[in-house]
Write an enzyme that holds these catalytic residues in place. Structure first.
Site, PDB file in Angstrom:
ATOM      1  CD  GLU A  46      38.724  41.287  49.679  1.00 22.47           C
ATOM      2  OE1 GLU A  46      37.898  42.418  49.341  1.00 22.47           O
ATOM      3  OE2 GLU A  46      38.051  40.719  51.207  1.00 22.47           O
ATOM      4  CG  ASP A  50      41.498  44.539  43.871  1.00 20.94           C
ATOM      5  OD1 ASP A  50      40.508  44.375  43.459  1.00 20.94           O
ATOM      6  OD2 ASP A  50      42.308  45.771  44.275  1.00 20.94           O
ATOM      7  CG  ASN A 119      35.431  40.095  49.596  1.00 19.29           C
ATOM      8  OD1 ASN A 119      35.072  40.848  48.985  1.00 19.29           O
ATOM      9  ND2 ASN A 119      34.345  39.633  50.688  1.00 19.29           N
ATOM     10  CD  GLU A 122      38.837  40.894  44.445  1.00 16.54           C
ATOM     11  OE1 GLU A 122      39.119  41.696  43.936  1.00 16.54           O
ATOM     12  OE2 GLU A 122      38.859  40.833  45.952  1.00 16.54           O
TER      13      GLU A 122
END
Length: 225
Positions: A46, A50, A119, A122
């Site tokens: 995650e 991002d 989450n 990502e």
């Protein structure tokens, strides 16, 4: 938990390393579940996802919105990488059906928790990036985010600022936002927000107060223009 084949079809990508895909869909609650044979969850992916998403969305905007200044590009990017948008993408991929979690997390509403969906989305982006390359990841993100790139004006990307500017231009007080109702479990609540400008009101719901406020501002603007 569903088979991954349908998910890979939606993505248009088949993983060479299936363990990366499993890691991207493994909820942190599994750390306490010693019978689970994989010792990793999606948190590290995650973190990477991002950064990858921000980079590639920035590149896509830079190339596709040549006449936009930096400030406007930043507003659009903020909309494209916000929690609400990422959740919509994850929901369309039906990620809630694929996230691997403990029974306790599931009973507590974990499959419908927007945080879990965000989450995992990502983390999935990071897994694709590690399993393939930046070009393939770019193409997948461009496809998944295509509908959000079709918005024709900045009002849709930053409706709260646009509504505030409308109020000032028409000599009204600034918009007032009020939380009307909160429903559902603690981590999967639905919020109802009312926005008011002079005698005009609009109510909308969302998975966060911020999302509900944006929806309400956007809807009210469409009525006012």
């Amino acid at each position: 938990m569903e088979s991954f084949e349908k998910l890979e079809t939606l993505l248009g990508y088949s993983f060479k390393n299936k363990e990366l895909l499993i890691e991207a869909l493994s909820h942190p609650s599994l750390r306490q579940y010693h019978e689970y044979k994989y010792d990793k969850d999606y948190e590290r992916l995650e973190f990477l996802g991002d950064a990858v998403l921000n980079l590639l969305i920035t590149e896509i905007l830079f190339k596709n919105f040549e006449n936009y200044k930096e400030g406007n590009l930043a507003k659009i990017r903020s909309y494209l990488v916000c929690k609400e948008t990422i959740c919509i993408v994850g929901t369309k991929l039906a990620l809630k059906d694929y996230i691997i979690m403990t029974h306790g997390e599931e009973v507590a509403g974990g499959r419908d928790n927007p945080n879990n969906i965000e989450n995992a989305t990502e983390a999935l982006i990071a897994a694709i990036y590690l399993d393939s390359n930046i070009e393939i990841t770019h193409n997948i993100i461009e496809k998944l985010w295509a509908e959000f790139m079709k918005v024709q004006n900045l009002t849709d990307y930053d409706p709260k600022t646009a509504l505030q500017e409308w109020a000032q231009a028409n000599s009204h007080h600034l918009p007032i936002y009020r939380l009307i109702k909160r429903e559902g479990a603690a981590h999967s609540s639905i919020f109802t927000v009312l926005v008011k400008v002079k005698d005009y009101e609009q109510t909308c719901t969302g998975y966060s107060i911020k999302e509900a406020e944006k929806k309400a501002a956007r809807s009210l603007l469409h009525r006012l223009k």
